[in-house]
Design a protein around this motif. Structure first.
Motif: not given
Lengths: 190, 324
Positions: A3-11, A13-15, A85-86
Motif C-alpha cells: 500500500v505504500s506505493v501509490l500512483p500519486l504522481r500520475a494523479i 500530473f493528470q490534474i 511506469v516505475f
C-alpha cells in the motif's frame, strides 16, 4: 504490504494536464466556436463546461482502454511498460512506439472530442429547441435544400477543436519536455 | 442521573416521527438486536439492515450539508452515503471485495447525487439543460476517480507479480510515489540464491573431487539446472523468468571460488540492471588425499558460502567473465 506505493504522481500530473487543457481549449472555444442555429458565440462559462466535458470524456475513454488493454500485453511489452511506469526509462525501440502512439492519441482524441461536442450540444437542447430543429430539418427536406448549414457548423466546430486540441497538446508536450530537461540537467531537484 | 438521561434524550429525540434521526436510531436498534440474536444468518441480515438504515439516515441528514472551501462549494453527503452503500453491498462476504468496493465507490456516490435530480417525484423526468451539463461532468469525474483507484490496484498487481521492483528505488518514476522510501525490501534474487546454497552443497559434497572440477568446468549448464531446482522449491512468481543464474570462477582467488550470481534482466532504475552475488569457497578437506577418484568419497569436498552481498549495478560494459 504494497500500500505504500501509490500512483500519486500520475494523479498530480493528470490534474495539471487536465487543467491546462481545459483552460486552453475553453479559451479557443470561447473565441472561435459558433453555435447553430444562428452562429452565436458561447459564453465563457459554457466554453469551460464544453472543454471540461470533452476533455474528461477523452481521459475516461483513455483510462478505460489502458486498463483493459494492459492485461493483454505480451511479457516483453509489459517489461517495457513497467520500466516506464516505475523507473521512467525507455529504450530507443520503445521511443518509436511512444511517438507513434502519441500521434494516434492526438487524432483519436480529436475525433472523440468532436463527436463528444456534437453529442453534448444535442444533449443540452431544451425541448423547444429540439422541436424547432426538427421542424427546420423537415422543412429543408420538403424544399429539397441540402443541409449545407449543418455541414458548415460541423466543419467550423472541427477546425476550432483541431486548433484547441493542437494548442493543448503543445502545452502539455512543453511541460513534459521541461520536466525531461530538468530531469536530465538538474537530477537533484526532483 | 435522571436529568442527564433526559438531557441526552432531548438531544437525540427525533424532531418528527419520520426524520433522518429516526433512521439512525433504527439502525442502532437493529445492531443491538443483531448482537443478541443467536442465528448466524439472521444476525448478518440485521447488521446489514443496520448499515442500510444508517446509510439512508446519513444520506438524508447530510443532503443539504455543504463545505465552502476557498469559494469551491462541496457536498460531502453523497460521498459518505456512497461509502456506506459500499459497506452495505460489499462488506462481510466470503470473498474480499475491497477492490470492487473502492472502484465502485465514486460511481455509487454519483448515483446517490444524481438520483434526486433524475427522479424528483419518484418518476423519471429529464432535468433542465444546466443540470444535465452538471450531471455529465460529475459522472465523468467519478469515472476518472474510479479509474485512478483501478490504476492503483493494477500497480499492486504488478508489484505482486514483480516483487523485486520494490527492492529498487522508485524515485525517478513519474507515476508512483513510495511513502516508505527507507523500507527497501530485498530483491527476490536474494531468496533464490539462499535457496540455492543448500542444494549446491548437497550436490557438490556428494561428488568426488575430479567430478567437482568437471562440474565447475561445465558450470553454465550445471548452474542453469541448479536454478531450475531452486524454482521448484518456491511458489512461482511471474518475475522468475527474469532472473538468470550465472556461475563464475575467477582466477586469482583461492581455488575454487564459485561466484554464484543472480542476474536481474527485468525493469530496474539502471537500464542495464544489476546482479546479486553469493561467493562459495570449494575446497578439498585437508586430511584427505585423492587415492582413487572413481570411488565416492563423502565428506572430502567442503563448500562454504558467504551471505549474499549488496546489489552490484552493471555498468555500460556487459557482464565480464573473471573480474578477479
Amino acid at each position: 504490504m504494497f500500500v505504500s506505493v501509490l500512483p500519486l504522481r500520475a494523479i498530480a500530473f493528470q490534474i495539471l494536464f487536465l487543467l491546462v487543457a481545459i483552460a486552453i481549449e475553453a479559451w479557443v472555444l470561447q473565441r472561435r466556436l459558433r453555435l447553430p442555429p444562428n452562429q452565436s458565440r458561447v459564453s465563457p462559462k459554457q466554453a469551460v463546461q464544453y472543454a471540461s466535458s470533452v476533455n474528461l470524456l477523452t481521459i475516461v475513454v483513455g483510462w478505460f482502454l489502458f486498463l483493459s488493454l494492459q492485461a493483454l500485453l505480451t511479457p516483453e511489452l509489459k517489461y517495457q511498460l513497467l520500466n516506464f511506469v516505475f523507473f521512467d526509462q525507455w529504450s530507443p525501440s520503445t521511443a518509436f512506439w511512444v511517438v507513434l502512439s502519441g500521434f494516434i492519441t492526438f487524432f483519436t482524441s480529436f475525433l472523440l472530442k468532436l463527436g463528444g461536442l456534437v453529442q453534448l450540444q444535442q444533449m443540452l437542447l431544451t425541448p423547444q429547441e429540439l422541436e424547432a430543429r426538427r421542424e427546420l430539418d423537415k422543412n429543408k427536406h420538403r424544399l429539397g435544400v441540402r443541409p449545407i448549414k449543418g455541414i458548415r457548423t460541423i466543419s467550423n466546430q472541427a477546425s476550432v477543436l483541431l486548433l484547441a486540441n493542437a494548442l493543448s497538446y503543445t502545452a502539455i508536450s512543453a511541460i513534459l519536455l521541461l520536466r525531461f530537461l530538468v530531469r536530465s540537467f538538474l537530477p537533484a531537484v526532483l | 442521573m435522571k436529568e442527564i438521561l433526559e438531557q441526552i434524550w432531548k438531544q437525540f429525540k427525533p424532531p418528527r416521527a419520520f426524520s433522518w434521526q429516526t433512521l439512525v436510531l433504527v439502525s442502532v436498534f437493529s445492531w443491538c438486536v443483531s448482537a443478541i440474536v443467536e442465528t448466524e444468518a439472521l444476525r448478518d441480515l440485521l447488521a446489514r439492515l443496520g448499515w442500510m438504515f444508517l446509510m439512508l439516515g446519513v444520506g438524508w441528514g447530510m443532503s443539504s450539508t455543504r463545505i465552502n472551501l476557498l469559494g469551491l462549494v462541496l457536498y460531502p453527503g453523497p460521498w459518505i452515503t456512497g461509502a456506506l452503500a459500499c459497506v452495505v453491498l460489499f462488506a462481510g462476504w466470503n470473498v474480499d471485495l475491497t477492490r470492487v468496493a473502492l472502484v465502485s465507490w465514486p460511481l455509487i456516490s454519483f448515483a446517490v447525487a444524481a438520483i434526486p435530480k433524475l427522479f424528483p417525484r419518484l418518476t423519471f423526468s429529464l432535468p433542465d439543460p444546466p443540470v444535465r451539463q452538471q450531471l455529465l461532468i460529475q459522472f465523468l469525474l467519478s469515472c476518472l476517480l474510479s479509474a485512478w483507484f483501478q490504476f492503483h490496484f493494477v500497480i499492486q498487481d504488478w508489484l505482486r507479480a514483480y516483487p523485486s521492483l520494490l527492492g529498487d528505488s522508485l524515485g525517478r518514476s513519474a507515476f508512483v510515489v513510495r511513502l516508505d522510501e527507507r523500507g527497501f525490501s530485498v530483491p527476490r534474487g536474494v531468496t533464490l540464491l539462499n535457496l540455492a546454497e543448500p542444494l549446491l552443497k548437497q550436490e557438490l559434497q556428494a561428488l568426488p573431487w575430479a567430478d567437482v572440477e568437471r562440474w565447475l568446468l561445465e558450470r553454465e549448464t550445471r548452474v542453469a539446472a541448479l536454478q531450475q531446482q531452486v524454482l521448484q522449491q518456491t511458489p512461482r512468481v511471474e518475475e522468475d523468468t527474469l532472473w538468470k543464474f550465472w556461475g563464475d570462477v575467477p582466477a586469482g582467488l583461492p581455488e575454487y571460488t564459485l561466484k554464484l550470481r543472480a542476474v536481474w534482466l527485468g525493469p530496474s532504475s539502471n537500464l542495464k540492471g544489476y546482479f546479486l552475488e553469493k561467493s562459495c569457497l570449494i575446497t578439498q578437506a585437508a586430511n584427505a588425499t585423492v587415492i582413487n577418484p572413481s570411488t565416492p568419497n563423502n565428506g572430502l569436498v567442503q563448500v562454504t558460502c558467504q551471505p549474499v552481498g549488496d546489489k552490484i549495478w552493471i555498468d555500460p560494459q556487459p557482464l565480464v567473465q573473471g573480474d578477479g
